[in-house]
Design an enzyme around this catalytic site. Structure first.
Site, PDB file in Angstrom:
ATOM      1  CE  LYS A  37      -3.150  -2.427   3.126  1.00  0.00           C
ATOM      2  NZ  LYS A  37      -3.635  -2.474   4.520  1.00  0.00           N
ATOM      3  N   GLY A  38       2.104   1.099   0.394  1.00  0.00           N
ATOM      4  CA  GLY A  38       2.959   2.238   0.727  1.00  0.00           C
ATOM      5  C   GLY A  38       3.178   3.259  -0.366  1.00  0.00           C
ATOM      6  CG  ASP A  82       6.841   2.362   0.566  1.00  0.00           C
ATOM      7  OD1 ASP A  82       7.592   1.491   0.066  1.00  0.00           O
ATOM      8  OD2 ASP A  82       6.126   2.142   1.557  1.00  0.00           O
ATOM      9  CG  ASP A 100      14.829  -1.147   4.697  1.00  0.00           C
ATOM     10  OD1 ASP A 100      15.924  -0.633   4.952  1.00  0.00           O
ATOM     11  OD2 ASP A 100      14.156  -1.753   5.568  1.00  0.00           O
ATOM     12  CG  PHE A 123      10.578   2.518  11.148  1.00  0.00           C
ATOM     13  CD1 PHE A 123      10.676   1.397  10.335  1.00  0.00           C
ATOM     14  CD2 PHE A 123       9.306   3.008  11.457  1.00  0.00           C
ATOM     15  CE1 PHE A 123       9.549   0.765   9.850  1.00  0.00           C
ATOM     16  CE2 PHE A 123       8.171   2.376  10.966  1.00  0.00           C
ATOM     17  CZ  PHE A 123       8.298   1.249  10.160  1.00  0.00           C
ATOM     18  CG  ASP A 170       2.839   0.808   7.386  1.00  0.00           C
ATOM     19  OD1 ASP A 170       3.706   0.628   6.512  1.00  0.00           O
ATOM     20  OD2 ASP A 170       2.434  -0.107   8.136  1.00  0.00           O
ATOM     21  NE  ARG A 191      -0.438   1.838   4.870  1.00  0.00           N
ATOM     22  CZ  ARG A 191       0.617   1.069   4.649  1.00  0.00           C
ATOM     23  NH1 ARG A 191       1.672   1.541   4.039  1.00  0.00           N
ATOM     24  NH2 ARG A 191       0.610  -0.197   5.037  1.00  0.00           N
TER      25      ARG A 191
HETATM   26  P1  IMP Z   1      12.702  -3.957   1.479  1.00  0.00           P
HETATM   27  O1  IMP Z   1      12.067  -5.172   0.883  1.00  0.00           O
HETATM   28  O2  IMP Z   1      13.491  -4.304   2.722  1.00  0.00           O
HETATM   29  O3  IMP Z   1      13.503  -3.136   0.516  1.00  0.00           O
HETATM   30  O4  IMP Z   1      11.594  -3.046   2.076  1.00  0.00           O
HETATM   31  C1  IMP Z   1      10.546  -2.602   1.386  1.00  0.00           C
HETATM   32  C2  IMP Z   1       9.361  -2.405   2.303  1.00  0.00           C
HETATM   33  O5  IMP Z   1       9.695  -2.370   3.710  1.00  0.00           O
HETATM   34  C3  IMP Z   1       8.781  -1.060   2.024  1.00  0.00           C
HETATM   35  O6  IMP Z   1       7.896  -1.107   0.924  1.00  0.00           O
HETATM   36  C4  IMP Z   1       8.104  -0.726   3.318  1.00  0.00           C
HETATM   37  O7  IMP Z   1       6.822  -1.292   3.367  1.00  0.00           O
HETATM   38  C5  IMP Z   1       8.934  -1.379   4.392  1.00  0.00           C
HETATM   39  N1  IMP Z   1       9.842  -0.392   5.019  1.00  0.00           N
HETATM   40  C6  IMP Z   1      11.181  -0.361   4.962  1.00  0.00           C
HETATM   41  N2  IMP Z   1      11.678   0.677   5.640  1.00  0.00           N
HETATM   42  C7  IMP Z   1      10.615   1.339   6.150  1.00  0.00           C
HETATM   43  C8  IMP Z   1      10.478   2.533   6.946  1.00  0.00           C
HETATM   44  O8  IMP Z   1      11.438   3.215   7.341  1.00  0.00           O
HETATM   45  N3  IMP Z   1       9.201   2.882   7.267  1.00  0.00           N
HETATM   46  C9  IMP Z   1       8.113   2.190   6.866  1.00  0.00           C
HETATM   47  N4  IMP Z   1       8.193   1.084   6.107  1.00  0.00           N
HETATM   48  C10 IMP Z   1       9.439   0.655   5.755  1.00  0.00           C
HETATM   49 MG    MG Z   2       5.531  -1.338   1.764  1.00  0.00          MG
END
Ligand code: IMP
Ligand code: MG
Length: 187
Positions: free
Chosen positions: A54-55, A111, A114, A164, A171, A177
């Site tokens: 949803k982000g 969004d 990470d 974070f 979220d 959000r």
């Molecule tokens: P990744 O798969 O670790 O790259 O992370 C992607 C997902 O992790 C994002 O789409 C977010 O939903 C969540 N995420 C990572 N860091 C944050 C943050 O700082 N705040 C909120 N959601 C996060």
């Molecule tokens: Mg997300």
């Protein structure tokens, strides 16, 4: 201090939330990203914009309003199992009704990048399932310092350190959000 009093979660005091990127900064950067993306894709072919739920919904809406490329808007919902702060390698597509993308231009919008697990998974799925003409990946936030998978967004709004973040789509257990800015809780 944040001048906002409509949201207050039991374990988080909204007044402690620090603004990292204001609505104005996000708007300005989104405008620049829209221009770069328009330059990347042909203007006389449809571009399939795939918004990751949803982000990325808020970012997607603002980005496409600023783009000139003719777009088709699609959504994909993914979930990654971990705790609420850190995603794992276990990224699963939980809802997707994406049309056939053979020989199409595609832009995936998320969004934040990470660990990179979500990006890697989505790029692998699209590249395996379709013979895509050109695929690019854009995120508003890039947490490069947390990367565990070898993947980079082609475009991103802001490079951030290991905080974070909440707001503008991001979220904390489903909340915040709808904040028009991106912020973080210092403790
Ligand atoms: P990744 O798969 O670790 O790259 O992370 C992607 C997902 O992790 C994002 O789409 C977010 O939903 C969540 N995420 C990572 N860091 C944050 C943050 O700082 N705040 C909120 N959601 C996060
Ligand atoms: Mg997300």
């Amino acid at each position: 201090m944040v001048d906002i009093d409509f949201l207050n979660m039991p374990d988080r005091d909204i007044r402690e939330l620090q603004v990292l990127f204001s609505a104005e900064e996000i708007e300005k950067r989104t405008q620049e990203l829209a221009r770069l993306i328009d330059e990347e894709f042909p203007q006389d072919e449809p571009l399939y914009v795939i918004s990751v739920l949803k982000g990325s919904v808020l970012f997607t809406c603002d980005l496409i309003k600023k783009m000139k490329t003719p777009i088709q808007l699609e959504f994909i919902k993914v979930s990654s199992y971990g705790n609420e702060f850190q995603s794992t390698g276990n990224v699963t597509v939980i809802d997707s009704k994406i049309p056939n993308l053979n020989d199409q231009n595609v832009l995936i919008v998320d969004d934040i990048c990470d660990t990179g697990h979500t990006a890697r998974k989505l790029l692998d799925i699209f590249n395996n399932d379709y013979n895509i003409k050109k695929i690019k990946f854009v995120t508003l936030m890039n947490k490069k310092c947390n990367r565990v998978v070898d993947v980079e967004p082609d475009f991103y709004g802001f490079d951030i350190d290991d905080k974070f973040l909440v707001g503008y789509g991001l979220d904390y257990v489903g909340f915040y959000r709808n904040l028009p800015f991106v912020g973080w809780f210092p403790n």
